[in-house]
Write a protein that holds these residues in place. Structure first.
Motif, mmCIF file in Angstrom:
data_model
loop_
_atom_site.group_PDB
_atom_site.id
_atom_site.type_symbol
_atom_site.label_atom_id
_atom_site.label_comp_id
_atom_site.label_asym_id
_atom_site.label_seq_id
_atom_site.Cartn_x
_atom_site.Cartn_y
_atom_site.Cartn_z
ATOM 1 N N GLU A 1 -6.533 2.743 -1.207
ATOM 2 C CA GLU A 1 -5.825 3.668 -2.097
ATOM 3 C C GLU A 1 -6.646 3.791 -3.377
ATOM 4 O O GLU A 1 -6.796 2.825 -4.130
ATOM 5 C CB GLU A 1 -4.426 3.149 -2.437
ATOM 6 C CG GLU A 1 -3.651 4.077 -3.367
ATOM 7 C CD GLU A 1 -2.300 3.534 -3.771
ATOM 8 O OE1 GLU A 1 -1.745 4.040 -4.773
ATOM 9 O OE2 GLU A 1 -1.805 2.582 -3.114
ATOM 10 N N ILE A 2 -7.178 4.983 -3.623
ATOM 11 C CA ILE A 2 -8.024 5.202 -4.795
ATOM 12 C C ILE A 2 -7.173 5.606 -5.996
ATOM 13 O O ILE A 2 -6.356 6.520 -5.919
ATOM 14 C CB ILE A 2 -9.089 6.278 -4.505
ATOM 15 C CG1 ILE A 2 -10.079 5.757 -3.449
ATOM 16 C CG2 ILE A 2 -9.825 6.662 -5.788
ATOM 17 C CD1 ILE A 2 -11.113 6.770 -3.013
ATOM 18 N N VAL A 3 -7.378 4.897 -7.101
ATOM 19 C CA VAL A 3 -6.675 5.180 -8.359
ATOM 20 C C VAL A 3 -7.695 5.760 -9.334
ATOM 21 O O VAL A 3 -8.648 5.087 -9.727
ATOM 22 C CB VAL A 3 -6.051 3.902 -8.954
ATOM 23 C CG1 VAL A 3 -5.310 4.237 -10.252
ATOM 24 C CG2 VAL A 3 -5.119 3.239 -7.954
ATOM 25 N N ARG B 1 -3.208 -4.300 -11.764
ATOM 26 C CA ARG B 1 -2.671 -3.028 -11.267
ATOM 27 C C ARG B 1 -3.624 -2.344 -10.299
ATOM 28 O O ARG B 1 -3.297 -1.339 -9.686
ATOM 29 C CB ARG B 1 -2.345 -2.115 -12.451
ATOM 30 C CG ARG B 1 -1.201 -2.657 -13.319
ATOM 31 C CD ARG B 1 -1.071 -1.919 -14.621
ATOM 32 N NE ARG B 1 -0.863 -0.495 -14.433
ATOM 33 C CZ ARG B 1 -0.961 0.415 -15.401
ATOM 34 N NH1 ARG B 1 -1.293 0.026 -16.628
ATOM 35 N NH2 ARG B 1 -0.738 1.690 -15.153
ATOM 36 N N ALA B 2 -4.826 -2.889 -10.165
ATOM 37 C CA ALA B 2 -5.791 -2.454 -9.150
ATOM 38 C C ALA B 2 -6.510 -3.708 -8.668
ATOM 39 O O ALA B 2 -6.697 -4.669 -9.425
ATOM 40 C CB ALA B 2 -6.784 -1.452 -9.722
ATOM 41 N N ASP B 3 -6.892 -3.710 -7.400
ATOM 42 C CA ASP B 3 -7.544 -4.895 -6.834
ATOM 43 C C ASP B 3 -9.031 -4.939 -7.136
ATOM 44 O O ASP B 3 -9.646 -6.015 -7.110
ATOM 45 C CB ASP B 3 -7.323 -4.916 -5.320
ATOM 46 C CG ASP B 3 -5.848 -5.004 -4.966
ATOM 47 O OD1 ASP B 3 -5.241 -6.051 -5.254
ATOM 48 O OD2 ASP B 3 -5.297 -4.017 -4.433
ATOM 49 N N GLY C 1 -9.949 -13.256 -4.266
ATOM 50 C CA GLY C 1 -10.543 -13.585 -2.970
ATOM 51 C C GLY C 1 -11.290 -12.429 -2.322
ATOM 52 O O GLY C 1 -11.511 -12.426 -1.105
ATOM 53 N N ILE C 2 -11.694 -11.436 -3.109
ATOM 54 C CA ILE C 2 -12.422 -10.273 -2.579
ATOM 55 C C ILE C 2 -13.919 -10.526 -2.735
ATOM 56 O O ILE C 2 -14.411 -10.772 -3.841
ATOM 57 C CB ILE C 2 -12.013 -8.990 -3.335
ATOM 58 C CG1 ILE C 2 -10.522 -8.699 -3.126
ATOM 59 C CG2 ILE C 2 -12.865 -7.803 -2.894
ATOM 60 C CD1 ILE C 2 -9.982 -7.611 -4.022
ATOM 61 N N LYS C 3 -14.635 -10.446 -1.603
ATOM 62 C CA LYS C 3 -16.070 -10.696 -1.627
ATOM 63 C C LYS C 3 -16.894 -9.485 -1.187
ATOM 64 O O LYS C 3 -18.067 -9.387 -1.506
ATOM 65 C CB LYS C 3 -16.414 -11.894 -0.725
ATOM 66 C CG LYS C 3 -15.810 -13.205 -1.214
ATOM 67 C CD LYS C 3 -16.293 -13.562 -2.621
ATOM 68 C CE LYS C 3 -15.668 -14.851 -3.144
ATOM 69 N NZ LYS C 3 -16.072 -15.123 -4.546
ATOM 70 N N ASP C 4 -16.271 -8.580 -0.432
ATOM 71 C CA ASP C 4 -16.999 -7.395 0.028
ATOM 72 C C ASP C 4 -16.001 -6.281 0.319
ATOM 73 O O ASP C 4 -14.783 -6.460 0.224
ATOM 74 C CB ASP C 4 -17.840 -7.716 1.262
ATOM 75 C CG ASP C 4 -19.147 -6.915 1.288
ATOM 76 O OD1 ASP C 4 -19.180 -5.816 0.690
ATOM 77 O OD2 ASP C 4 -20.116 -7.382 1.904
ATOM 78 N N TRP C 5 -16.516 -5.131 0.715
ATOM 79 C CA TRP C 5 -15.694 -3.940 0.910
ATOM 80 C C TRP C 5 -14.615 -4.125 1.975
ATOM 81 O O TRP C 5 -13.509 -3.585 1.840
ATOM 82 C CB TRP C 5 -16.591 -2.753 1.263
ATOM 83 C CG TRP C 5 -17.527 -2.399 0.139
ATOM 84 C CD1 TRP C 5 -18.776 -2.891 -0.073
ATOM 85 C CD2 TRP C 5 -17.256 -1.523 -0.956
ATOM 86 N NE1 TRP C 5 -19.320 -2.372 -1.219
ATOM 87 C CE2 TRP C 5 -18.409 -1.517 -1.782
ATOM 88 C CE3 TRP C 5 -16.164 -0.734 -1.310
ATOM 89 C CZ2 TRP C 5 -18.490 -0.753 -2.939
ATOM 90 C CZ3 TRP C 5 -16.250 0.034 -2.461
ATOM 91 C CH2 TRP C 5 -17.400 0.019 -3.264
ATOM 92 N N GLY D 1 -6.534 -1.512 2.825
ATOM 93 C CA GLY D 1 -5.167 -1.255 2.409
ATOM 94 C C GLY D 1 -4.867 -1.593 0.961
ATOM 95 O O GLY D 1 -3.696 -1.630 0.560
ATOM 96 N N ARG D 2 -5.900 -1.830 0.132
ATOM 97 C CA ARG D 2 -5.671 -2.233 -1.258
ATOM 98 C C ARG D 2 -6.072 -1.124 -2.234
ATOM 99 O O ARG D 2 -6.659 -0.107 -1.858
ATOM 100 C CB ARG D 2 -6.442 -3.526 -1.547
ATOM 101 C CG ARG D 2 -6.028 -4.653 -0.590
ATOM 102 C CD ARG D 2 -6.828 -5.922 -0.755
ATOM 103 N NE ARG D 2 -6.313 -6.749 -1.833
ATOM 104 C CZ ARG D 2 -6.648 -8.029 -2.006
ATOM 105 N NH1 ARG D 2 -7.482 -8.626 -1.149
ATOM 106 N NH2 ARG D 2 -6.155 -8.734 -3.004
#
Length: 295
Positions: free
Chosen positions: A173-175, A191-193, A137-141, A146-147
């Protein structure tokens, strides 16, 4: 004693010869009978592995055209080429220290990097976007508040996203990952969004994913950046050779043919087409070739 002096003199002469060739790629290649070109393992469709130790891609084809001209200018038709895998983190150090002689992959031409290396004519333009699962459900920044977002270490995308994250207060949170394929796998495994990277690389990774239909590239492009091949700094003769080859391909129409081959037609290993028409920025650059860096 005399023999020792002669030996020392020979060693010094060899060292001086090596130093003389250090900043002259053509002289280095002629002396060694070999050049070493870099490739990326997962920068689809620019430079990637389609089999064991078989780099292919748009930038690899540019490198091969450059190799043909190096052979011509050194007068060595049998000149050997070695292919060295590099990452975003080590590509500049390996070029500077002479391990590789040319890096044509998916490297952004910017002013900060130009302090260490020189860039050839720009051959692509891209922007930072997001690879996500359709089900997320991610469409933009703004949807990333918080992801977790995966980003390849040593890329300009890391700087761009960090700055955007701070400006917008998203608390992302940057991985960090070693390479692009690793970041894409984190998204596929949940494991990452999202994976933030140059949009063209995201399209390439999506086309070659286990389930391309489960992924999508979304989000506003944060900034437009040019890609260009890297050569060692203060080696104007070799930069002129690389510029001449790329400009020649652009003028002859061969560059457009290569673009069609890698961006519009099915490509290995899955024979999936990326389907990305040439951007206006690149069309303009073909008409008036430029090595202008990103701001």
């Amino acid at each position: 004693m005399k023999r020792a002096h002669l030996f020392a003199a020979a060693v010094l002469a060899a060292l001086l010869a090596g130093t003389a060739h250090a900043g002259d790629t053509l002289a280095k290649a002629a002396a060694a009978g070999k050049v070493v070109f870099a490739y990326r393992e997962s920068s689809v469709p620019f430079s990637y592995l389609a089999g064991v130790d078989q780099p292919v891609g748009f930038s690899v084809d540019l490198s091969k055209a450059i190799l043909a001209e190096v052979k011509k200018q050194t007068g060595k038709p049998g000149l050997e080429v070695g292919w060295q895998a590099v990452t975003s983190a080590n590509r500049i150090p390996l070029l500077v220290n002479g391990t590789i002689d040319l890096e044509c992959g998916s490297t952004t031409n910017n002013s900060a990097r130009a302090k260490e290396v020189d860039f050839a004519i720009n051959h692509f333009y891209t922007g930072t976007r997001l690879l996500v699962k359709k089900s997320a459900g991610i469409k933009d920044w703004a949807d990333l508040k918080g992801r977790k977002v995966a980003i390849t270490t040593g890329t300009t995308n890391m700087q761009v996203v960090r700055r955007y994250n701070d400006d917008k207060g998203l608390g992302i949170e940057i991985v960090s990952t070693k390479d692009h394929a690793d970041a894409a796998l984190l998204v596929e495994a949940g494991r990452a969004d999202a994976f933030a990277m140059d949009d063209i690389l995201l399209f390439g990774l999506k086309a070659n994913a286990k389930d391309p239909a489960a992924l999508e590239v979304v989000g506003e492009s944060l900034q437009v950046e040019p890609y260009a091949c890297m050569v060692r700094k203060d080696d104007p003769k070799f930069k002129a050779l690389v510029d001449g080859v790329i400009t020649g391909l652009m003028k002859s129409g061969e560059f457009a043919r290569l673009y069609d081959k890698w961006f519009l037609q099915p490509i290995p290993p899955k024979n999936q087409a990326i389907g990305l028409p040439m951007s206006k920025e690149l069309q303009d650059n073909i008409k008036s070739p430029s090595d202008k860096p990103a701001t």
